[in-house]
Scaffold this motif. Structure first.
Motif, PDB file in Angstrom:
ATOM      1  N   SER A  56      18.542 -56.149 -17.657  1.00 14.19           N
ATOM      2  CA  SER A  56      17.905 -55.978 -18.962  1.00 14.19           C
ATOM      3  C   SER A  56      16.475 -56.496 -18.975  1.00 14.19           C
ATOM      4  CB  SER A  56      18.723 -56.686 -20.050  1.00 14.19           C
ATOM      5  OG  SER A  56      18.766 -58.076 -19.805  1.00 14.19           O
ATOM      6  N   SER A  57      16.159 -57.461 -18.099  1.00 17.65           N
ATOM      7  CA  SER A  57      14.789 -57.979 -18.065  1.00 17.65           C
ATOM      8  C   SER A  57      13.804 -56.914 -17.613  1.00 17.65           C
ATOM      9  CB  SER A  57      14.711 -59.199 -17.130  1.00 17.65           C
ATOM     10  OG  SER A  57      15.000 -58.812 -15.799  1.00 17.65           O
ATOM     11  N   GLY A  58      14.299 -55.878 -16.978  1.00 18.54           N
ATOM     12  CA  GLY A  58      13.418 -54.814 -16.540  1.00 18.54           C
ATOM     13  C   GLY A  58      13.264 -53.700 -17.561  1.00 18.54           C
ATOM     14  N   ASP A  59      13.999 -53.765 -18.706  1.00 17.40           N
ATOM     15  CA  ASP A  59      13.877 -52.752 -19.744  1.00 17.40           C
ATOM     16  C   ASP A  59      12.524 -52.868 -20.428  1.00 17.40           C
ATOM     17  OD1 ASP A  59      16.383 -51.942 -19.138  1.00 17.40           O
ATOM     18  OD2 ASP A  59      17.367 -52.947 -20.821  1.00 17.40           O
ATOM     19  N   ARG A  60      11.837 -51.744 -20.590  1.00 15.57           N
ATOM     20  CA  ARG A  60      10.521 -51.730 -21.226  1.00 15.57           C
ATOM     21  C   ARG A  60      10.553 -50.743 -22.386  1.00 15.57           C
ATOM     22  NH1 ARG A  60       7.925 -55.973 -19.102  1.00 15.57           N
ATOM     23  NH2 ARG A  60       5.853 -55.033 -19.286  1.00 15.57           N
ATOM     24  N   VAL A  61       9.869 -51.096 -23.454  1.00 17.19           N
ATOM     25  CA  VAL A  61       9.791 -50.217 -24.612  1.00 17.19           C
ATOM     26  C   VAL A  61       8.324 -49.963 -24.935  1.00 17.19           C
ATOM     27  CG1 VAL A  61      11.988 -50.966 -25.577  1.00 17.19           C
ATOM     28  CG2 VAL A  61       9.908 -52.199 -26.185  1.00 17.19           C
ATOM     29  N   SER A  62       8.089 -48.864 -25.615  1.00 19.98           N
ATOM     30  CA  SER A  62       6.732 -48.479 -25.999  1.00 19.98           C
ATOM     31  C   SER A  62       6.350 -49.175 -27.302  1.00 19.98           C
ATOM     32  CB  SER A  62       6.648 -46.960 -26.153  1.00 19.98           C
ATOM     33  OG  SER A  62       5.389 -46.571 -26.649  1.00 19.98           O
ATOM     34  N   ALA A  63       5.115 -49.648 -27.397  1.00 22.54           N
ATOM     35  CA  ALA A  63       4.643 -50.327 -28.599  1.00 22.54           C
ATOM     36  C   ALA A  63       3.183 -49.989 -28.843  1.00 22.54           C
ATOM     37  CB  ALA A  63       4.832 -51.842 -28.476  1.00 22.54           C
ATOM     38  N   ILE A  64       2.697 -50.358 -30.023  1.00 21.07           N
ATOM     39  CA  ILE A  64       1.301 -50.123 -30.402  1.00 21.07           C
ATOM     40  C   ILE A  64       0.550 -51.440 -30.390  1.00 21.07           C
ATOM     41  CG2 ILE A  64      -0.218 -49.463 -32.308  1.00 21.07           C
ATOM     42  CD1 ILE A  64       1.794 -47.354 -33.085  1.00 21.07           C
ATOM     43  N   ARG A  65      -0.586 -51.446 -29.685  1.00 21.97           N
ATOM     44  CA  ARG A  65      -1.451 -52.629 -29.642  1.00 21.97           C
ATOM     45  C   ARG A  65      -2.833 -52.259 -30.170  1.00 21.97           C
ATOM     46  NH1 ARG A  65      -2.025 -55.390 -23.961  1.00 21.97           N
ATOM     47  NH2 ARG A  65      -3.143 -53.457 -23.489  1.00 21.97           N
ATOM     48  N   PHE A  66      -3.419 -53.185 -30.924  1.00 21.04           N
ATOM     49  CA  PHE A  66      -4.751 -52.933 -31.492  1.00 21.04           C
ATOM     50  C   PHE A  66      -5.830 -53.292 -30.472  1.00 21.04           C
ATOM     51  CE2 PHE A  66      -2.155 -52.976 -35.234  1.00 21.04           C
ATOM     52  CZ  PHE A  66      -2.776 -52.086 -36.078  1.00 21.04           C
TER      53      PHE A  66
END
Length: 223
Positions: A56-66
């Motif tokens: 699970s530590s390798g799971d990555r999700v997409s996010a928005i950064r300013f």
């Protein structure tokens, strides 16, 4: 002549009668298969949990950064956000798939570069540009505005009379939001900014600005 009779040798085969010869009986070991099975299950469970954590530590999700500052009440521009991949920590960061929704919303607080967006940072309507507010453009000369004023900052708008006969300096807007800042490379030394003020104060601010009798003071702690 008397012959000596030989004394019979002690019979060692019959066993010793001293303290050393008396040993306590050793009870047979009691086997506990239930405890052994429990230990095996605990070991296997720990190994499985470790494997799940590693995977699970390798799971990555997409996010928005300013990538740039967005002031409170301002529409979020598309050039101010970018996609990043982060570890899934369970925090409700806004997914990059919702970028169109984000660019149609307004910042509820001043957002600094590098911030990961959450739902609480955006709203469908601007609270700063609501009823009773007005935007005023100011063209300021050197000395009338501190260096480094940015979009989203808070400033005081101050009336500065050019002659003593016109009265004393006074604050026209105690905490005005800097809605936008002009490109100084195109405007020379002057500073063009747009501020959000209370609507009743707008006419006096516009009149003073047109005669060059306006200055702004930054309020760093009032964001």
């Amino acid at each position: 002549m008397r012959t000596s009779e030989k004394q019979p040798a002690p019979n060692t085969a019959a066993g010793l009668s001293g303290p050393a010869s008396r040993k306590l009986p050793v009870p047979p070991r009691e086997r506990k298969p239930a405890l052994a099975a429990l230990a095996v299950l605990l070991i296997l469970g720990g190994a499985l949990a470790t494997t799940v954590l590693v995977l699970s530590s390798g799971d990555r999700v997409s996010a928005i950064r300013f990538t740039q500052q967005v002031g409170a009440g301002q529409r979020i521009p598309k050039e101010a956000i970018e996609e990043v991949k982060i570890a899934d920590t369970g925090i409700g960061y806004v997914s990059w798939a919702r970028r169109q929704e984000v660019t149609n919303s307004f910042a509820t607080v001043t957002i600094l570069p590098g911030t990961l967006m959450t739902d609480a940072m955006g709203a469908k309507a601007s609270t700063e540009l609501g009823e009773g507010k007005a935007t005023v453009g100011l063209a300021l000369k050197p000395g009338q505005m501190p260096a480094g004023v940015q979009q989203g900052d808070r400033v005081q708008v101050i009336f500065v009379p050019s002659r003593s006969s016109e009265g004393e300096s006074r604050v026209l807007a105690a905490s005005a939001l800097v809605f936008s800042v002009g490109d100084r490379s195109k405007t020379g030394n002057s500073g063009q900014i747009t501020v959000v003020v209370e609507a009743p104060a707008a006419p006096e601010i516009v009149a003073a600005a047109s005669s060059g009798q306006i200055a702004v003071a930054e309020l760093p702690g009032a964001r």
